[in-house]
Design a protein around this motif. Structure first.
Motif, short mmCIF file in Angstrom:
data_model
loop_
_atom_site.label_atom_id
_atom_site.label_comp_id
_atom_site.label_asym_id
_atom_site.label_seq_id
_atom_site.Cartn_x
_atom_site.Cartn_y
_atom_site.Cartn_z
N LEU A 1 0.83 -1.20 0.00
CA LEU A 1 0.00 0.00 0.00
C LEU A 1 0.87 1.26 0.00
O LEU A 1 0.53 2.26 -0.65
CB LEU A 1 -0.92 0.01 1.22
CG LEU A 1 -2.21 -0.82 1.11
CD1 LEU A 1 -2.85 -0.97 2.49
CD2 LEU A 1 -3.19 -0.20 0.15
N GLN A 2 2.00 1.22 0.70
CA GLN A 2 2.88 2.39 0.73
C GLN A 2 3.82 2.43 -0.46
O GLN A 2 4.25 3.51 -0.87
CB GLN A 2 3.69 2.37 2.04
CG GLN A 2 2.82 2.47 3.29
CD GLN A 2 3.61 2.35 4.56
OE1 GLN A 2 4.52 3.13 4.83
NE2 GLN A 2 3.27 1.35 5.38
N ARG A 3 4.12 1.29 -1.02
CA ARG A 3 5.04 1.27 -2.17
C ARG A 3 4.33 1.69 -3.45
O ARG A 3 4.93 2.32 -4.32
CB ARG A 3 5.62 -0.14 -2.31
CG ARG A 3 6.68 -0.27 -3.41
CD ARG A 3 7.25 -1.68 -3.39
NE ARG A 3 8.15 -1.93 -4.51
CZ ARG A 3 9.44 -1.64 -4.52
NH1 ARG A 3 10.00 -1.07 -3.48
NH2 ARG A 3 10.19 -1.92 -5.58
N TYR A 4 3.05 1.33 -3.60
CA TYR A 4 2.29 1.65 -4.82
C TYR A 4 1.04 2.45 -4.42
O TYR A 4 -0.06 1.89 -4.33
CB TYR A 4 1.89 0.38 -5.56
CG TYR A 4 3.08 -0.49 -5.94
CD1 TYR A 4 3.89 -0.13 -7.00
CD2 TYR A 4 3.37 -1.65 -5.22
CE1 TYR A 4 4.98 -0.92 -7.36
CE2 TYR A 4 4.45 -2.45 -5.57
CZ TYR A 4 5.26 -2.06 -6.64
OH TYR A 4 6.34 -2.84 -6.98
N PRO A 5 1.19 3.77 -4.15
CA PRO A 5 0.05 4.54 -3.62
C PRO A 5 -1.06 4.77 -4.64
O PRO A 5 -2.16 5.17 -4.27
CB PRO A 5 0.70 5.86 -3.21
CG PRO A 5 1.93 5.97 -4.03
CD PRO A 5 2.41 4.57 -4.24
N ARG A 6 -0.81 4.54 -5.93
CA ARG A 6 -1.85 4.76 -6.95
C ARG A 6 -2.47 3.45 -7.44
O ARG A 6 -3.27 3.46 -8.36
CB ARG A 6 -1.25 5.50 -8.15
CG ARG A 6 -0.76 6.90 -7.85
CD ARG A 6 -0.19 7.53 -9.10
NE ARG A 6 0.38 8.86 -8.82
CZ ARG A 6 -0.30 9.99 -8.88
NH1 ARG A 6 -1.58 9.97 -9.19
NH2 ARG A 6 0.29 11.15 -8.61
N GLU A 7 -2.11 2.34 -6.84
CA GLU A 7 -2.56 1.03 -7.35
C GLU A 7 -3.76 0.56 -6.54
O GLU A 7 -3.84 0.76 -5.33
CB GLU A 7 -1.42 0.02 -7.25
CG GLU A 7 -1.62 -1.22 -8.08
CD GLU A 7 -0.34 -2.04 -8.13
OE1 GLU A 7 0.40 -1.94 -9.13
OE2 GLU A 7 -0.08 -2.78 -7.17
N SER A 8 -4.69 -0.12 -7.22
CA SER A 8 -5.84 -0.68 -6.52
C SER A 8 -5.45 -1.99 -5.82
O SER A 8 -4.43 -2.60 -6.16
CB SER A 8 -6.98 -0.94 -7.50
OG SER A 8 -6.62 -1.96 -8.40
N PRO A 9 -6.23 -2.46 -4.85
CA PRO A 9 -5.86 -3.66 -4.10
C PRO A 9 -5.82 -4.94 -4.93
O PRO A 9 -5.15 -5.90 -4.53
CB PRO A 9 -6.94 -3.76 -3.02
CG PRO A 9 -7.41 -2.37 -2.85
CD PRO A 9 -7.36 -1.76 -4.21
N GLY A 10 -6.53 -4.97 -6.08
CA GLY A 10 -6.51 -6.19 -6.89
C GLY A 10 -5.11 -6.60 -7.31
O GLY A 10 -4.67 -7.74 -7.04
#
Length: 540
Positions: A215-224
């Protein structure tokens, strides 16, 4: 010969009874005129026995034609007779034994190491139920140094540490972590139970640690895509690779070559040891050490090709991200070593900003803010009383908390295309993981004598989706969820749509609670407000 005998002695007579096929000596009599003492063997006259013979003519076996139903029925009857299942006798360990009397049961619990540590109740609940015996100490003397060296720990005995240090129990927990169900020591009850309790805890520790990291490494990515990344790293097919990188395979399979074993013999023991290992590390050293062992000892690479998510259509994210994430891909060292500042607004400020970026304040001030937020705040007991050095910090935290609550109740069908990186899904993701871990810790401390399999089933039943959403609906929060106008009727009247939606809101609330106030507040929501265990009295 008989004729010559009669010719020489005309006065000798030979007589016998006429009973056919007589074999008894008493039924035969001899008399001779030459003998001065006649020999006569007589008994009571017995009735002559009649021998009846019955003969029954049997027809030769009649052969039915190949396709006749009689032939098929006959073959089927023979096959059923040959393959009839035997009645299975239950194994001895499942046969009920008489319960221990109160005195013995009390002694067993009071002498158990599980009640020895009052400062660390969770750690104490994962210790073995009885003291280690000579066989346990033999394994520790022979193999424990090799395990500690492979994991990068000092070789000194952990028992020499102080009582206020949870790492004092590390040697015992590390020994239990390697005693998987296929090894020699698993017949001992205290070993089998302690290992299963460790892997039960370790699986949720791994999930939470990696979810926070991604979550902190990819702040623009959705959880899928994040779930796919996590599966690519700690899916059971990949675990033997990490065990081999750390040179731990000989401790799991001391008599076999791990590479030559088939999958069903190789993967379950490796998975069991891997999970239990991180359960022990978490109990003694906390989450930062979990990151070190994952990425340094096992050499996991989040950028490796085999753990990348599949390509999917992703809407362009035009929103802002927090300054610390902008153009900066955080490493595991950044996540593990991060400590919030003294005057931080939240318990996990960076994780909160990864889920709720600064641009979300445009949603404040709508009708939900004035109509529904006061009811939610009152039911959940928010805001909590926190002593801050500066009053403005308290006010700012309460504003962010109110914003977060509104985002938790804003379903993805609303504003989905205006804001593709929707906060609701990220809060739900972290909330699901912290909810699993808190429930696991509660069950471990509550059921000291239960093995991991039983706890796993209990955990699954309590947190099953329909029940999780039910706790939210009992508070009548499902009427406050903000849906898009097109789907509102469908979600309110169709339980197949409504139940997963209420479950997601429940988990998002736990995620917000964890990021703002920390794990103690998640426990308060789960067991006091929503009463997950259903033990509080119901209002009539």
């Amino acid at each position: 010969m008989l004729q010559s005998f009669n010719s020489t002695n005309p006065s000798m007579e030979l007589s016998s009874s006429l009973t056919p096929f007589s074999t008894k000596l008493s039924e035969i009599s001899f008399s001779s005129s030459l003998s001065p003492f006649p020999l006569q063997l007589h008994q009571k006259p017995s009735k002559p026995k009649t021998l009846r013979i019955f003969a029954v003519a049997i027809d030769p076996p009649q052969e039915f034609p190949k396709n006749s139903p009689q032939r098929l029925l006959k073959e089927l009857a023979q096959r059923k007779k040959a393959t009839a299942p035997r009645k299975k006798v239950p194994p001895k360990r499942f046969i009920l034994k008489p319960p221990l009397d109160d005195k013995k049961l009390t002694e067993r619990f009071l002498n158990s190491p599980q009640l020895s540590l009052k400062q660390f109740p969770l750690l104490s609940s994962c210790l073995p139920s009885s003291k280690l015996n000579n066989s346990d100490k033999t394994w520790i003397d022979e193999y424990l140094l090799e395990a500690k060296q492979a994991l990068g720990y000092p070789l000194e005995k952990s028992e020499e540490l102080g009582d206020d240090n949870p790492a004092k129990q590390f040697d015992t927990l590390l020994y239990m972590a390697f005693q998987h169900p296929s090894c020699d020591r698993t017949n001992a009850r205290h070993v089998r139970s302690a290992h299963s309790r460790l892997w039960f805890l370790g699986q949720y520790v791994l999930e939470l640690a990696l979810s926070e990291f991604f979550l902190q490494r990819y702040p623009r990515e959705s959880p899928g895509p994040m779930r796919e990344r996590v599966f690519g790293l700690i899916g059971k097919r990949n675990l033997p690779k990490w065990i081999k990188v750390a040179s731990l395979q000989n401790l799991i399979f001391p008599y076999d070559d791990m590479d030559k074993l088939i999958r069903k013999d190789r993967e379950p023991p490796v998975k069991s040891v891997f999970w239990a290992l991180f359960g022990a590390i978490y109990l003694c050293f906390g989450l930062p050490e979990v990151y070190r062992v994952l990425f340094e000892v096992f050499g996991m690479d989040p950028d490796a090709e085999d753990c990348q998510p599949r390509l999917r259509r992703q809407l362009e994210d035009v929103d802002y991200v927090s300054v610390e994430f902008e153009g900066n891909k955080l490493s595991w060292q950044d996540v593990a070593s991060y400590k919030p500042p003294e005057d931080a607004l939240f318990a996990h400020p960076r994780l909160y900003r990864a889920c709720v970026p600064p641009g979300m304040h445009r949603f404040r001030g709508n009708i939900w803010d004035y109509d529904s937020k006061p009811k939610v705040m009152e039911t959940l007991g928010y805001p909590l009383a926190v002593k801050d050095r500066i009053p403005e910090i308290t006010e700012a935290r309460n504003i962010e908390l109110g914003l977060g609550l509104q985002l938790c109740f804003m379903h993805p069908s609303k504003y989905k295309f205006e804001h593709p990186r929707f906060c609701f899904e990220r809060l739900e993701y972290v909330g699901q993981k912290i909810q699993d871990l808190v429930m696991a810790e509660k069950l471990l401390m509550k059921h000291l004598d239960a093995p991991g399999r039983w706890l796993q089933e209990k955990h699954r039943r309590v947190l099953m989706n329909k029940f999780c959403g039910r706790y939210l609906r009992e508070k009548h929060f499902h009427h406050l969820i903000i849906y898009a106008e097109k789907v509102q009727d469908a979600y309110e009247h169709n339980r197949r749509l409504r139940n997963p939606a209420t479950t997601a809101v429940q988990q998002a609330l736990h995620g917000l609670s964890y990021t703002v106030y920390g794990k103690p507040d998640v426990r308060r929501l789960m067991f006091e407000v929503f009463d997950f265990e259903q033990i509080q009295p119901k209002s009539m």
